[in-house]
Design an enzyme around this catalytic site. Structure first.
Site: not given
Length: 565
Positions: A357-358, A496
């Site tokens: 998602w950078d 995460e």
């Protein structure tokens, strides 16, 4: 170290891998790590060249299981240029090849020029006869012509005369071995090597990737351009290497310069017929290093004119280094490509070159400075919208479920299991439950269109993505009658390490704040867009995606009653 220069004094083998990453040179199409041309891949050095969007898929057997991975491919190494000094006693034969790792090294400095995108290396060798050889080497990966790279090496004998022997080449016997923890996985992506020569100064190499069938070609021209006339030249072609050899006489304190110019193409490039012919034509037409350097510097000056952020002091120096590396991964050349934003840029093989998602972190900058690059990155997402819709349907959901990790075609590349190398146990990888990547795509669409005023994109491809992501969230949210709130269960948020509850039968956590807040935002923006679209476009869009006119009513309800603990 100045505002525009990043410099290393002395050679530190333990720091070499980090320096290679930080001294990577690229142009948005391709990048080459700052590895020493005198060395091959080993525990200290790791040469790597990567072309944006060039992936390949391999299957490995790990712990008795078959594991499939797609990763960005380490392409043939164009850097090799090694040299040695002929022993004054001819009967003893030539001396050994000189490298930074040898005992002969007595001086080393490496300078990265951020303003002009070049890497300078200065080496000093003293051999067993006491002869001192100075080597100065400048490297570029051309920012104007993305298919060209070059290396200029100048040799100077300090008070002695003799002969330096050189070997310059292209090495196709490479593999993806740059990340130690991937060591048990298959990494040889290149097959069908061919080599050849085109005249006395130029050699070429071609190969292809095993499953994605991308054909790759490089051509290298090596010339002695200043100083002594070569006394011996030749070529050596093997199965996977194309080498050009030459011997150049050295006079005391009279520099000799050798230039190596390389062109590289792949079958993914537009407007070419054959990568080999394109590479040969490219290197044949390329000017000498001086002219290449001048046009490369001009391209970087134009780039910095649009890119620069003025921040004083050390923070500005660090920020400039970060911008430099962003621009080498995402330049105006990127706008012509079908690529996303790899988590580690084009600088190495960590995360396998996957797209997470950078773009969320770089688009706010690109939107203002290079909006055409932002648009291209969003096109990458739109081309993979059908795959995201299929993923959602396979999971029993409506709309689009974008993958946490993607590569060439937009399928989910995140592994479901990982082998713990210490315990030998297979452990679940639940990171694919980071569905907030879809919210990031929607956010990027909205922010780009607000910054650029690109209503044409917003009302077409952007609207299609935004509505399909909103559909996914509305269908994922489930009403809890006791609370009178909608809940999103079984996800992993940006943290995460919280990927499930102890002892729970299913993975994921419930009502992650980031996930829920961004989902509500997506639903609200989709409603706003549905209301403001011109009627003909709204009708055409609803018909194309099969959107029931009642669906926005649910979006409204979910967006206002989504639980945020």
């Amino acid at each position: 170290m100045s505002d525009w220069v990043w410099e290393y004094e002395g050679y530190e083998p333990g720091e070499e891998r980090l320096r290679e990453s930080l001294c990577t040179l690229g142009n948005g199409y391709a990048a080459t790590r700052g590895a020493a041309p005198e060395t091959a891949a080993d525990d200290t050095h790791y040469p790597g060249t990567y072309v944006a969007g060039c992936y390949n898929r391999l299957t490995s057997v790990v712990g008795g299981r078959q594991v499939e991975n797609e990763e960005m491919v380490n392409l043939p190494n164009w850097l090799p240029l090694r040299y040695r000094v002929r022993d004054p006693d001819r009967s003893a034969g030539p001396g050994g090849w000189l490298t930074p790792d040898g005992d002969e090294l007595t001086g080393y400095r490496q300078t990265l020029d951020l303003r002009h995108g070049t890497l300078m290396r200065r080496l000093r060798f003293t051999d067993r006869h006491g002869r001192v050889l100075h080597v100065e080497q400048r490297r570029l990966v051309h920012m104007g012509d993305p298919h060209l790279a070059a290396l200029r090496t100048t040799f100077r004998a300090e008070g002695w005369s003799g002969t330096v022997e050189l070997e310059s080449g292209l090495d196709g016997a490479v593999a993806n071995t740059g990340v130690a923890r991937y060591g048990a996985l298959a990494g040889r992506h290149l097959v069908d090597h061919r080599t050849g020569a085109a005249g006395p100064d130029t050699v070429w190499l071609s190969c292809r990737t095993t499953s994605s069938e991308v054909r790759v070609a490089m051509a290298a021209r090596t010339l002695a351009v200043r100083g002594g006339t070569p006394t011996g030249t030749g070529q050596r072609l093997t199965h996977s290497a194309a080498l050009r050899t030459l011997a150049v006489p050295l006079a005391p304190d009279a520099p000799v310069t050798v230039e190596k110019t390389v062109a590289f193409y792949t079958s993914r490039d537009p407007a070419i017929s054959d990568p080999v012919q394109a590479a040969l034509d490219g290197v044949a037409r390329a000017p000498g290093f001086g002219k290449l350097l001048a046009s490369h510097r001009t391209a970087w000056e134009h780039l910095w004119r649009d890119a620069a952020l003025e921040v004083s002091g050390e923070p500005g120096h660090i920020l400039r280094l970060h911008l430099f590396h962003i621009l080498q991964t995402l330049s105006p050349h990127t706008a012509e490509l079908d690529v996303g934003v790899p988590a580690r840029g084009l600088h190495g093989e960590a995360y396998r070159g996957h797209v997470f998602w950078d773009e969320l972190f770089v688009l706010p900058y690109l939107n203002l400075h290079f909006p055409e690059v932002s648009r291209a990155l969003l096109h990458y997402r739109h081309r993979r919208l059908p795959q995201a819709c299929r993923a959602a349907a396979d999971a029993g959901r409506a709309g689009a479920m974008y993958p946490w990790q993607s590569g060439s075609d937009g399928r989910e590349e995140t592994q479901t299991l990982h082998l713990n190398p210490r315990s030998g146990r297979w452990l679940s990888d639940n990171s694919r439950l980071q569905h907030h990547v879809g919210s990031a795509v929607a956010y990027n669409v909205w922010q780009y269109c607000e910054a650029s005023g690109d209503t044409e994109f917003l009302h077409t491809k952007g609207a299609e993505m935004l509505l399909q992501i909103a559909r996914f969230w509305a269908d994922t949210a489930v009403l809890d009658p006791e609370r009178g709130r909608y809940r999103i269960r079984g996800v992993v948020g940006p943290d995460e390490y919280h990927d499930g509850y102890p002892g729970a039968a299913r993975p994921g956590i419930d009502d992650n704040a980031y996930t829920n807040v961004t989902a509500a935002w997506v639903l609200d923006r989709a409603l706003e867009l549905a209301r403001t679209l011109p009627e003909p476009r709204r009708r055409a869009l609803f018909e194309r995606v099969g959107l029931d006119r009642a669906e926005p009513e649910r979006w409204e309800d979910v967006s206002r009653r989504l639980l945020v603990p």
